[in-house]
Design a protein around this motif. Sequence first.
Motif, PDB file in Angstrom:
ATOM      1  N   MET A 391      -7.278   4.189  11.495  1.00 21.20           N
ATOM      2  CA  MET A 391      -7.014   4.384  10.068  1.00 21.20           C
ATOM      3  C   MET A 391      -7.699   5.665   9.606  1.00 21.20           C
ATOM      4  N   PRO A 392      -7.107   6.373   8.630  1.00 18.25           N
ATOM      5  CA  PRO A 392      -7.778   7.550   8.098  1.00 18.25           C
ATOM      6  C   PRO A 392      -9.141   7.158   7.546  1.00 18.25           C
ATOM      7  N   PHE A 393     -10.107   8.062   7.657  1.00 22.69           N
ATOM      8  CA  PHE A 393     -11.465   7.719   7.259  1.00 22.69           C
ATOM      9  C   PHE A 393     -11.565   7.400   5.771  1.00 22.69           C
ATOM     10  N   THR A 394     -10.659   7.974   4.982  1.00 25.77           N
ATOM     11  CA  THR A 394     -10.696   7.707   3.539  1.00 25.77           C
ATOM     12  C   THR A 394     -10.201   6.292   3.214  1.00 25.77           C
ATOM     13  N   ILE A 395      -9.685   5.584   4.228  1.00 27.13           N
ATOM     14  CA  ILE A 395      -9.357   4.172   4.027  1.00 27.13           C
ATOM     15  C   ILE A 395     -10.416   3.311   4.703  1.00 27.13           C
ATOM     16  N   LEU A 396     -10.833   3.754   5.898  1.00 29.76           N
ATOM     17  CA  LEU A 396     -11.841   2.984   6.635  1.00 29.76           C
ATOM     18  C   LEU A 396     -13.161   2.937   5.857  1.00 29.76           C
TER      19      LEU A 396
ATOM     20  N   ILE B 111      -9.229   1.334  -5.660  1.00 24.47           N
ATOM     21  CA  ILE B 111      -8.343   2.287  -6.347  1.00 24.47           C
ATOM     22  C   ILE B 111      -9.055   3.627  -6.477  1.00 24.47           C
ATOM     23  N   TYR B 112     -10.311   3.571  -6.912  1.00 23.74           N
ATOM     24  CA  TYR B 112     -11.095   4.789  -7.100  1.00 23.74           C
ATOM     25  C   TYR B 112     -11.204   5.576  -5.795  1.00 23.74           C
ATOM     26  N   HIS B 120      -4.598   9.198  -1.367  1.00 31.47           N
ATOM     27  CA  HIS B 120      -3.455   8.535  -0.743  1.00 31.47           C
ATOM     28  C   HIS B 120      -2.451   8.158  -1.837  1.00 31.47           C
ATOM     29  N   SER B 121      -1.244   7.716  -1.398  1.00 37.44           N
ATOM     30  CA  SER B 121      -0.197   7.417  -2.372  1.00 37.44           C
ATOM     31  C   SER B 121      -0.573   6.181  -3.200  1.00 37.44           C
ATOM     32  N   TRP B 122       0.070   6.077  -4.371  1.00 34.39           N
ATOM     33  CA  TRP B 122      -0.171   4.909  -5.221  1.00 34.39           C
ATOM     34  C   TRP B 122       0.245   3.624  -4.516  1.00 34.39           C
ATOM     35  N   TRP B 123       1.335   3.713  -3.703  1.00 31.34           N
ATOM     36  CA  TRP B 123       1.820   2.507  -3.018  1.00 31.34           C
ATOM     37  C   TRP B 123       0.742   1.919  -2.118  1.00 31.34           C
ATOM     38  N   LEU B 124       0.181   2.798  -1.269  1.00 28.67           N
ATOM     39  CA  LEU B 124      -0.848   2.355  -0.327  1.00 28.67           C
ATOM     40  C   LEU B 124      -2.076   1.859  -1.092  1.00 28.67           C
TER      41      LEU B 124
END
Lengths: 503, 167
Positions: A391-396, B111-112, B120-124
């Motif tokens: 996963m991209p780090f900005t999600i992890l 969200i923040y 990232h996109s709003w959907w994700l």
Amino acid sequence: MEILGLLGDGMALSLQPLNILLIMVGVTLGLFIGAMPGLGSVNGVAILLPVTFLVPPGSAIIFLAAIYYGAMYGGAISSITLGIPGASTAVATTFDGRPLALKGRASLALVTAAIASFIGGTVANILFTMFAPLLASVALSFGPPEIFALMLLAFATFVGLGGDDIPKTIFSICIGLVFAAVGFDQISGAPRLVFFDISGFLHGINFLVLAIGVYGIGEMLWTLDTTRGKITSTETKMSVKGIVDDSKEGMKRGWKGTTIGSFLGFFVGILPAAGATPGSLMSYGVAKMVAKNPKEFGQGHPGGVAAPEAANNSASTGAMLPMLTLGIPGSPTTAILLGGMVIWGLTPGPRLFVDQSEFVWGLIGSFYVSNFFALVINLAFIPLFIWMLRMPFTILAPLIFVLSVVGGFAATRDMHDVWLMLGFGLGAFFLRKFDYPLAPAVLAIVLGPIAEPTLRQSLLLSSGDPMIFLNRPIAGPITIIAIILILLPVLNWARGKMRKTAT
Amino acid sequence: MRLGEIVTAGILALFSIYLMVESAKLDVGYISGEGPGGGAWPFWLSAIMLVCTGFIAFNWYRKTSPPSRSEDPVLDEFGVKNLILVGGGLLGFIALIDVISMYGAMALFLIYYVRFLGRHSWWLTLALAIGLPIAFFFFFEGLMRITMPKGLDFTEPFYNVLYDIIY
């Protein structure tokens, strides 16, 4: 021979369809509970205990033992992939597991952890089958001085072989021990170190609050800072051949750690009040001590994953031994299992092996079967865990922060601890900038509640004479090794000085 | 970094003294018949910590530790910005738990972070910010029987609906 016959009967019992199903469900549940920061085998076993009243006692304990096993495997997963120890038993796994994942070798770390866990569990099962009553009596001869000497040895390995700045390492150990002393004095019952009279400190500082603060929050802030937010820990691809190659490499470089963890973990697991956490930390220390190049430990060495993982599985079987043979639980989880057995009308103790031999051997047989299924199920899930890392780090990163906060709360159910965790995270971030090693502090907060009472009881026994740690046959040699390790940096420094003057 | 190292050592030395004072509220010596007093263990450990900070300062003076030789700032411009945005986000997340519940605060934090920091996109973003708290709710409240903070009273009707599903 008689033992083999009984074990055969036990295995046949655990291979009944209902029991096999319970083992598979238990192991899978345990795997996920163990992987969740803040929850460990103790939570899983405690929560699912009532569920087992639906099945016969033999099947019930097999189910709980399977959860216990699964959680031991699962703890490694979040330690490796997220860098947050999933349970106290997996703290030592982060030391090398996380660096391996950051190098893009998460699958090597996960496979090594799974295989080492399997070997540790199997060695422990064999030792258990063969020497149960004998080992129980040896473990009972460990009094407070012997246990304190073992704790001293665990700290000494960090000082002597840590390779870090010595004053900073000692500082880190001491601060962890002092944090462990917060709350109530265990002996007099008086409140102690209740900072600014904040009532949240009365229940002490849970080690998970420090561990998640340091490894979850502090580590993430540090990683974001040093990599400028452009971290890449992506694994190229997962294939069956990749897993086979990783297994070979993990075994080749981790066999020593696995062997040490399997035997040392089992023995520490047997000791009352010790259990899998100190077992895994000490095995890590010893594996580092005997390694050809101890400096590689902490940088991502498979041996550093194998030793604690073999040890925590081995210790979890070991902890069952005093519970079954003497009725003394070796860890919090076995204490709950003991409670369960009493509810089912079984009395643990020396008579259990005679009066309830079918139950006991069914349980021992299920250890072998659970261990096998845990390995298979764990290996099957590895691609999923690796996928998480892609996963991209900005999600992890936000996921890790969320898991840290939720895990920090779940551990003690107190918002005070969540704030404390944030404080520890920020503190750890800055201390790390100045090269303070933080692993010793986490080790110390885990071992502190064992080290302090054993030291005080020992000194009480000897009327204040510290020689009690040197003149007892088991404690003496352990203490001497610990002292040598603590003095090792000084000796090395003196040797370097002498060489300089000679040239 | 050089200035930072000695300032940190100074703060830790003060902290060690504070811990010694706090520990000394209980007996720190050996009590005949009772063993070491309740304050002895933390007191002497804090004393060792104080001695360690002395050694750290000495090494700083001799310039033997890497931070004491480094000319880099402790936090550069990126570091400060990163700490404020991420650390501040976390602070907000934890502060909001008692107001809009653990799950609500979690959703806002996601969200923040995912949308505004991660771009990232709003959907994700919405999939994560709605899906994850719901999954966590059923795992913790349903399966593990662990109750998370529910915030102020206004969240109650919403949670009543979710609890009806579990029980």
